[in-house]
Design a protein around this motif. Structure first.
Motif, PDB file in Angstrom:
ATOM      1  N   ARG A  54      50.459  18.933  36.829  1.00 27.50           N
ATOM      2  CA  ARG A  54      51.501  18.714  35.815  1.00 27.50           C
ATOM      3  C   ARG A  54      51.043  17.647  34.800  1.00 27.50           C
ATOM      4  NH1 ARG A  54      55.748  21.674  34.572  1.00 27.50           N
ATOM      5  NH2 ARG A  54      56.915  19.829  33.999  1.00 27.50           N
TER       6      ARG A  54
ATOM      7  N   LEU B  88      57.235  28.244  37.565  1.00 23.12           N
ATOM      8  CA  LEU B  88      56.262  27.358  36.921  1.00 23.12           C
ATOM      9  C   LEU B  88      55.088  28.145  36.318  1.00 23.12           C
ATOM     10  CD1 LEU B  88      55.912  24.238  39.292  1.00 23.12           C
ATOM     11  CD2 LEU B  88      57.412  24.534  37.346  1.00 23.12           C
TER      12      LEU B  88
ATOM     13  N   CYS C 224      61.054  23.349  32.591  1.00 20.98           N
ATOM     14  CA  CYS C 224      61.362  24.228  33.740  1.00 20.98           C
ATOM     15  C   CYS C 224      61.331  23.472  35.064  1.00 20.98           C
ATOM     16  CB  CYS C 224      60.417  25.425  33.777  1.00 20.98           C
ATOM     17  SG  CYS C 224      58.710  25.007  34.156  1.00 20.98           S
ATOM     18  N   ILE C 225      60.657  22.332  35.116  1.00 21.10           N
ATOM     19  CA  ILE C 225      60.567  21.579  36.373  1.00 21.10           C
ATOM     20  C   ILE C 225      61.941  21.093  36.834  1.00 21.10           C
ATOM     21  CG2 ILE C 225      60.068  19.304  35.323  1.00 21.10           C
ATOM     22  CD1 ILE C 225      58.352  20.662  38.486  1.00 21.10           C
TER      23      ILE C 225
ATOM     24  N   TRP D 227      59.995  28.735  43.093  1.00 25.00           N
ATOM     25  CA  TRP D 227      59.579  27.675  42.165  1.00 25.00           C
ATOM     26  C   TRP D 227      58.180  27.917  41.619  1.00 25.00           C
ATOM     27  CZ3 TRP D 227      55.494  24.260  43.032  1.00 25.00           C
ATOM     28  CH2 TRP D 227      55.012  24.147  44.337  1.00 25.00           C
ATOM     29  N   ARG D 228      57.324  28.541  42.440  1.00 26.25           N
ATOM     30  CA  ARG D 228      55.954  28.799  41.985  1.00 26.25           C
ATOM     31  C   ARG D 228      55.931  29.841  40.846  1.00 26.25           C
ATOM     32  NH1 ARG D 228      52.608  26.462  45.765  1.00 26.25           N
ATOM     33  NH2 ARG D 228      53.593  26.021  47.768  1.00 26.25           N
TER      34      ARG D 228
ATOM     35  N   ASP E 278      57.283  24.805  29.690  1.00 23.34           N
ATOM     36  CA  ASP E 278      56.548  24.088  30.739  1.00 23.34           C
ATOM     37  C   ASP E 278      57.144  22.713  31.044  1.00 23.34           C
ATOM     38  OD1 ASP E 278      54.739  26.119  31.167  1.00 23.34           O
ATOM     39  OD2 ASP E 278      53.306  25.395  29.695  1.00 23.34           O
TER      40      ASP E 278
ATOM     41  N   SER F  22      49.521  24.668  38.731  1.00 23.78           N
ATOM     42  CA  SER F  22      50.668  23.909  39.250  1.00 23.78           C
ATOM     43  C   SER F  22      51.531  24.762  40.190  1.00 23.78           C
ATOM     44  CB  SER F  22      51.520  23.341  38.116  1.00 23.78           C
ATOM     45  OG  SER F  22      52.018  24.374  37.313  1.00 23.78           O
ATOM     46  N   GLY F  23      51.440  26.087  40.055  1.00 23.61           N
ATOM     47  CA  GLY F  23      52.156  26.962  40.990  1.00 23.61           C
ATOM     48  C   GLY F  23      51.361  27.261  42.248  1.00 23.61           C
TER      49      GLY F  23
ATOM     50  N   SER G  29      49.142  25.552  34.043  1.00 21.70           N
ATOM     51  CA  SER G  29      50.388  26.255  34.389  1.00 21.70           C
ATOM     52  C   SER G  29      50.189  27.058  35.675  1.00 21.70           C
ATOM     53  CB  SER G  29      50.803  27.231  33.281  1.00 21.70           C
ATOM     54  OG  SER G  29      51.523  26.582  32.299  1.00 21.70           O
TER      55      SER G  29
END
Length: 509
Positions: free
Chosen positions: A105, A190, A12-13, A186-187, A9, A86-87, A83
């Motif tokens: 986040r 995450l 990965c950003i 990206w979603r 977590d 955030s997506g 988690s």
């Protein structure tokens, strides 16, 4: 698995920030792809660190007040929910997407922060003294696999989208190079972090409270014996009459006695973790330059959006495989053989040497023919961070403090480390900018340059080496021996003997 999820977590950003820039900050007519403005980039990358710092302090304290097990489930559920959330940062406006992403986040980081002190404390309280270091280091070593998995998941997702939705490069078609479906990439990356956390929840809830907490803090020796009987699958009996700990030893965190016994230890664990993380997290600065220099990542305009995610994640996977993961497991293998102190001192020493080796002849390393040497020394620096203070700073605070303050003190040490991480990741992002204002990255003011930044990091590592001398060696000693928790009992026994002898003399016949 908790630590595996934490690393996934947190790291990965960095794989998707370039993609976020292309999707939400595209400038029409610009010859370079869109990128996140410096303040937005700092917020997206750093907000989880701020949450982690707060979580380490709060859950560290709560773990000593409520018990390890109760708090352990809370942190995991927070990680799962945030988690997924955030997506789900949906909006048509870039500011709204970034604001909701940063909000979730932060709380994700808050949950991750709780995992640091609790995982280390639970492992130290369950392990025996011969293999305790290896067990705690193995928990921390899962961070390497988390980073590796992050890179692999991003590779798989981006490769699947790349083959399904082919797109031209940015220089051929600036608008067409970012397909609308790229917003899902990206979603998915995450949100994947919630899966291992969910899988772990059942087993965390089945695990009994640690016997040391139940006996020494909750003062329930009978329950502690019952729990340990279940874990060890043997019958244990306890003498309820015997007091598990004397009142004398119940000093608090802000007492003079704690300062006298453990003040320098706490200074040692907080300062070394703080100094290490400044150096460790500043590596992100040089990664993009190194990847570009050795041709792992071509110029951004020669790729489309999804292709760029694939190239960045492939590079991170290779770095994790070759440098990060081996360093952690070297520590697991050697920590109970050569001790925490030796590994930490050696790690800081080699990090200092390699930082100066990069910094002093920096111009030499920038020449094209010397770039491979630069990459090798760079990789060695982070091998010795992981086979060195990055692992030991996590292990030692879980071993040297009393049971009722163990989780709190580990949380304080870890939070100090995260403060260093924030300085390392963002302070040096600005500091490493060129002194020539025409050569800085877009939106950044001039800094002190990469060479001077590396010299500063070398000095930071050297300070870490000095502060290591404040940290005691805990190898081969029990937790009670290290924290001197049973000292008061012995004194009381002596006092009672003295009193009874005195009484025998004075009682009239």
């Amino acid at each position: 698995m908790g630590f595996f999820t934490d690393a996934y977590d947190l790291f990965c950003i960095s794989l998707v920030t370039k993609l976020l820039g292309r999707i939400y900050y595209h400038d029409f007519g610009d010859d370079k792809p869109g990128s996140l403005p410096p303040n937005v980039s700092a917020a997206v990358n750093g907000v989880a660190f701020c949450g982690t710092l707060a979580g380490q302090l709060f859950f560290g304290w709560l773990g000593d007040k409520m018990g390890r097990k109760k708090v352990y489930g809370m942190t995991l559920m927070l990680m799962v929910i945030c988690s997924i959330a955030s997506g789900l940062s949906f909006s048509s406006k870039p500011t709204a997407v970034m604001a909701t992403l940063c909000f979730f986040r932060f709380w994700l980081g808050f949950g991750i922060g709780g995992d640091y002190p609790l995982s280390a404390t639970i492992m130290s309280e369950y392990a025996n003294k011969k293999t305790r270091g290896a067990f705690i280091a193995a928990v921390f070593a899962m961070q390497g696999f988390g980073i590796l998995t992050g890179g692999m998941v991003a590779c798989i997702v981006s490769a699947a989208f790349k083959s399904k939705y082919p797109a031209p490069t940015y220089e051929v078609d600036p608008l067409g190079s970012t397909v609308p479906e790229a917003d899902y990439v990206w979603r998915i990356i995450l949100m994947f972090g919630s899966i291992p956390a969910l899988m772990t929840y059942y087993w965390r809830m089945k695990m009994p409270e640690t016997a040391r907490y139940t006996a020494l803090v909750a003062k329930n020796a009978k329950q502690a014996a019952a729990d340990m009987s279940k874990v060890l699958q043997v019958e244990l009996e306890t003498d309820q009459e015997k007091k598990s700990e004397t009142r004398k030893n119940e000093f608090g965190l802000f007492s003079r006695q704690f300062l006298h016994r453990h003040g320098l230890h706490l200074l040692g664990t907080t300062s070394t973790w703080f100094l290490l993380d400044i150096a460790f997290y500043s590596q992100n600065l040089f990664q993009k330059d190194i990847f570009s220099a050795i041709g792992w990542i071509p110029p951004a305009k020669t790729m489309n959006a999804i292709q760029e995610v694939f190239k960045i994640s492939r590079a991170q996977t290779l770095i994790a495989l070759c440098s990060t993961v081996p360093g952690y497991w070297f520590t697991v293998f050697f920590i109970d053989r050569i001790g925490r102190f030796a590994i930490q001192l050696m790690g800081f020493f080699f990090m200092t040497v390699f930082m100066f080796a990069l910094a002093i002849p920096y111009h030499h390393w920038t020449q094209k023919e010397n770039r491979i040497g630069f990459v090798i020394i760079y990789a060695l620096t982070f091998f010795f961070a992981n086979f060195g203070p990055n692992a030991t700073t996590f292990v030692v605070p879980a071993e040297i403090f009393p049971a009722r303050l163990r989780s709190t003190c580990h949380g304080i040490s870890a939070a100090s480390g995260k403060a260093g991480a924030i300085i390392g990741a963002f302070g040096f992002l600005y500091a490493a900018q060129s002194q020539d204002s025409t050569k800085t990255d877009k939106g950044y003011p001039p800094g002190i340059g990469v060479k001077n930044s590396l010299i500063v990091l070398g000095v930071v590592n050297c300070l870490g080496m000095l502060f290591t001398f404040l940290v005691p060696e805990s190898n081969g000693k029990s937790l009670e021996e290290m924290s001197r928790e049973n000292e008061g009992e012995d004194e009381e026994v002596v006092e009672m003997d003295h009193v009874s002898a005195h009484e025998n003399r004075t009682v009239p016949v």
